[in-house]
Enzyme design. Structure first.
Site, PDB file in Angstrom:
ATOM      1  N   LEU A 160      -0.127   5.436  -0.745  1.00 41.93           N
ATOM      2  CA  LEU A 160       0.142   6.508   0.209  1.00 41.93           C
ATOM      3  C   LEU A 160       1.000   7.604  -0.426  1.00 41.93           C
ATOM      4  CD1 LEU A 160      -0.557   6.932   3.160  1.00 41.93           C
ATOM      5  CD2 LEU A 160       1.667   5.967   3.759  1.00 41.93           C
ATOM      6  N   VAL A 161       2.057   7.178  -1.107  1.00 40.25           N
ATOM      7  CA  VAL A 161       2.957   8.151  -1.727  1.00 40.25           C
ATOM      8  C   VAL A 161       2.226   8.908  -2.843  1.00 40.25           C
ATOM      9  CG1 VAL A 161       5.064   8.422  -3.086  1.00 40.25           C
ATOM     10  CG2 VAL A 161       5.039   6.857  -1.153  1.00 40.25           C
ATOM     11  N   LEU A 180       0.804  -1.226   0.000  1.00 41.48           N
ATOM     12  CA  LEU A 180       0.000   0.000   0.000  1.00 41.48           C
ATOM     13  C   LEU A 180       0.835   1.273   0.000  1.00 41.48           C
ATOM     14  CD1 LEU A 180      -2.872  -0.954   2.421  1.00 41.48           C
ATOM     15  CD2 LEU A 180      -3.123  -0.139   0.097  1.00 41.48           C
ATOM     16  N   ARG A 181       2.167   1.103   0.040  1.00 39.79           N
ATOM     17  CA  ARG A 181       3.018   2.270   0.098  1.00 39.79           C
ATOM     18  C   ARG A 181       2.824   3.161  -1.119  1.00 39.79           C
ATOM     19  NH1 ARG A 181       7.534   4.577   2.421  1.00 39.79           N
ATOM     20  NH2 ARG A 181       9.045   5.086   0.841  1.00 39.79           N
ATOM     21  N   ALA A 182       2.597   2.524  -2.283  1.00 40.52           N
ATOM     22  CA  ALA A 182       2.410   3.284  -3.513  1.00 40.52           C
ATOM     23  C   ALA A 182       1.187   4.187  -3.406  1.00 40.52           C
ATOM     24  CB  ALA A 182       2.254   2.330  -4.694  1.00 40.52           C
TER      25      ALA A 182
END
Ligand SMILES: [Zn+2]
Length: 678
Positions: A279-280, A275-277
């Site tokens: 968020l960024v 899910l980092r993508a």
């Protein structure tokens, strides 16, 4: 204002400009990685960034740049009083050189003073200098692995922590991380790639008029940097003011549910990990809206953010270059727009997935059936290694000639330990002899540097004879002086870089040897895994040599590449050795203390070009001169043997070992080895 080349005067590079500016507006995005060939002014632009960043207020005299409004409670120069005087200074850009020492990066704890004077003396490093500014790493792909780990830890925690011999220090270290790299010199480790919020491809402009403008401005700058900066002063001030305004707007920017869903849909469509993508991308879209002076995030902002945030997060073959197709992005955005406002509800997703929350989960979880999964052979119930890879896909690479289907690897066995002579100083492992931080103590010596572990009994022993002369009072403590300090000398084993240079030519395949050869290399790989080595693989056949696997700790990746390795064609042995030499040169910069072991797997029958055997010997000489230790695994078989591999080993200054003599133990043992690894 500095006399550096102004940020706003850099021609073109709009994507890089945007990436840097968005991070300046919202440092939480997590930095920028700039990829591009040499001579694209990417470094010029990054170095120019600091001049347009807002000034920072710091506690006067604090070497750790504490914010007067919110000082770091663990600041080594603290604690600071609430009314401590403050000063305002320009934001800093700190460069981390690829060859920097650990002390230089995290700071140096002076153990001598701790022991002899009883004070905790700490000299701040580059992480402290970069706090609340920019940390720039040029050639970040060549950064020593050890520094990469320290850097990533600090970036993730926003804290620098140093500990030596029980004395520890911590301080805040939050910085905008910017890295530049030339992909031709090797890709970045995937773990590091993912840590950068955004990636940008930098290329020199193709347009002739733009290229002319680049040169014209450069000439004007070189002619008089001060005067040139003066003409750009207004533009620079305008940019700086816009950043300040965007920062002020940022906290109030609205990201609606519909737009957030668009972010999620785009990330899902591009099959990114985790899910980092999302968020960024959301953070970058919010920053973009603020930068454009908008109070609400729009599809335009999401598109701009996705272009920068997603290319390096797509699931792809390990070590393939990050990329993003613009049309695909537009389709994903359009698709998300159509059903926006509605529950995106995945259709063919079993019964019961009715609630919006549940469907959201599936978008990122086990949904998205990953059509681009890695073409690795199925590991089977017992895990690795891949058995006879009957269905291993061929993965034809663009530009290579058509080859016969890859041979299945033969049986795996326990190999004898191949060792580098002498004593190294590399990271702990189980291969070659080395002075290490652990292992058994073999003696003591004067500390070579401040990082050395102190050998307390030896230090006391060195101080003991001088106690009377130093005036030690009866019953008083031992009087220590810096000269007394002794560091422990440990000896253990280090891990190495094992670079396989594998002959995949027709001469090997024709003798039906390739299966046995693959089995042998696989055995060596398993051995390397157990000994904590880094492995890499260069293959050569047909037209030339290929870097099949850049140095990695992932033995799985190496095994997958090996199983799928096509064979056939001529034997460009010299090309293989030259490619290996290039790789080892780059690796020596990146990881200087890791000694390389080159394992050349060949029958030595070089073909192609004029006098191929002589060129192979010529290509071997510089490797020997550079002190690379080599072992040639001789794969020659059949009734007529030419013994070419032995000659090659001589030119390499190394040893030769027949394929049949590689095994250390009977085959029954290999089962146990496999079980240990699995
Ligand atoms: Zn402070």
């Amino acid at each position: 204002m500095s006399d550096g080349f102004p940020f706003s005067a850099v021609v073109g590079m709009e994507e890089l400009r945007l990436g840097l500016v968005l991070n300046a507006v919202s440092p939480a995005i997590g930095g920028v990685l700039v990829r591009g060939e040499k001579g694209t002014a990417k470094s010029t632009m990054v170095r120019a960034l600091a001049a347009i960043l807002p000034d920072v207020a710091v506690v006067a005299g604090c070497r750790f740049s504490c914010d007067p409004a919110d000082p770091d409670p663990s600041c080594p120069d603290g604690p600071h009083e609430a009314e401590a005087p403050s000063v305002t200074r320009a934001a800093r850009l700190v460069e981390l050189p690829v060859g920097a020492s650990e002390d230089r990066l995290v700071g140096a704890l002076d153990i001598e003073r701790a022991l002899t004077e009883g004070v905790k003396a700490y000299e701040p490093g580059l992480l402290a200098a970069a706090h609340r500014g920019v940390l720039y790493v040029d050639e970040v792909n060549l950064l020593h692995d050890h520094l990469v780990d320290l850097l990533l830890d600090a970036a993730a925690l926003g804290t620098c922590y140093v500990e030596r011999d029980g004395v520890s220090v911590r301080h805040a270290a939050r910085f905008l991380l910017v890295g530049t790299m030339n992909p031709e010199e090797g890709e970045l480790r995937p773990q590091l790639l993912d840590r950068f919020g955004l990636t940008v491809e930098a290329a020199a402009p193709r347009n002739a008029a733009l290229r002319g403008e680049v040169v014209r401005r450069r000439l004007a700058y070189d002619d008089g940097p001060g005067r040139f900066a003066e003409t750009w002063r207004a533009a620079e001030a305008g940019l700086a003011a816009r950043i300040v305004a965007a920062r002020a707007l940022l906290p109030g920017v609205v990201l609606s549910d519909a737009t957030l869903r668009q972010v999620a849909s785009v990330c899902a469509a591009f099959d990114v990990d985790g899910l980092r993508a999302d968020l960024v991308t959301a953070r970058a879209a919010i920053a973009h809206a603020a930068w454009e002076g908008r109070g609400e995030v729009t599809a335009v902002d999401v598109r701009a953010a996705a272009r920068l945030a997603l290319p390096h997060r797509r699931r792809r073959q390990p070590f393939d270059a990050p990329q993003l197709d613009e049309e695909e992005l537009d389709r994903a955005l359009a698709g998300a727009g159509e059903d926006s406002g509605d529950d995106p509800g995945p259709d063919d997703d079993g019964p019961g997935g009715g609630e919006p929350e549940a469907s959201h989960e599936t978008t990122h979880g086990q949904g998205a059936p990953a059509p681009r999964t890695e073409a690795a052979p199925d590991p089977g119930p017992d895990g690795r290694p891949p058995g006879p890879a009957a269905e291993a896909p061929a993965q034809p690479r663009p530009g290579t000639a058509v080859a016969r289907p890859p041979a299945a690897p033969g049986p795996v066995f326990r190999v004898r330990r191949l060792e580098i002579p002498g004593t190294g100083t590399g990271a702990a492992g189980r291969r070659s002899r080395a002075r290490t931080d652990s292992g058994h103590v073999t003696g003591s010596r004067r500390p070579p540097d401040r990082a050395a572990r102190i050998h307390v009994p030896a230090t006391f022993a060195a101080a003991a004879p001088h106690q009377v002369a130093r005036g030690r009072a009866p019953g008083g403590g031992l009087l220590l002086r810096p000269d007394d300090l002794r560091a422990a000398r440990h000896e253990g084993r280090e891990s190495n870089l094992v670079l396989f240079v594998v002959d995949a030519s027709g001469s090997m395949a024709a003798r039906a040897r390739m299966g046995a050869v693959k089995g042998a290399v696989l055995s060596l790989l398993l051995d390397a895994y157990q000994r904590r080595d880094k492995v890499g693989m260069v293959t050569f056949r047909g037209g030339g040599a290929e870097l099949a696997l850049p140095p990695t700790f992932s033995v799985e990746a190496a095994a997958a590449r090996l199983s799928a390795l096509p064979t056939g064609g001529r034997t460009p042995l010299a090309a293989g050795l030259l490619r290996a030499g290039d790789l080892l040169r780059a690796e020596r910069i990146r990881d200087p203390r890791r000694r390389p072991l080159l394992v050349l797997v060949t029958d030595g029958r070089a073909t192609g070009g004029a006098d191929p055997v002589a060129s192979a010997h010529r290509a071997a000489a510089p490797l020997a001169a550079a002190g690379v230790h080599s072992v040639v695994v001789d794969c020659e078989s059949g009734p007529v043997r030419l013994g070419l591999a032995a000659g090659l080993a001589q030119s390499l200054g190394g040893a030769v070992l027949r394929l049949e003599h590689l095994a250390a133990a009977p085959l029954a043992d290999s089962v146990r080895v496999l079980r240990e690894v699995a």
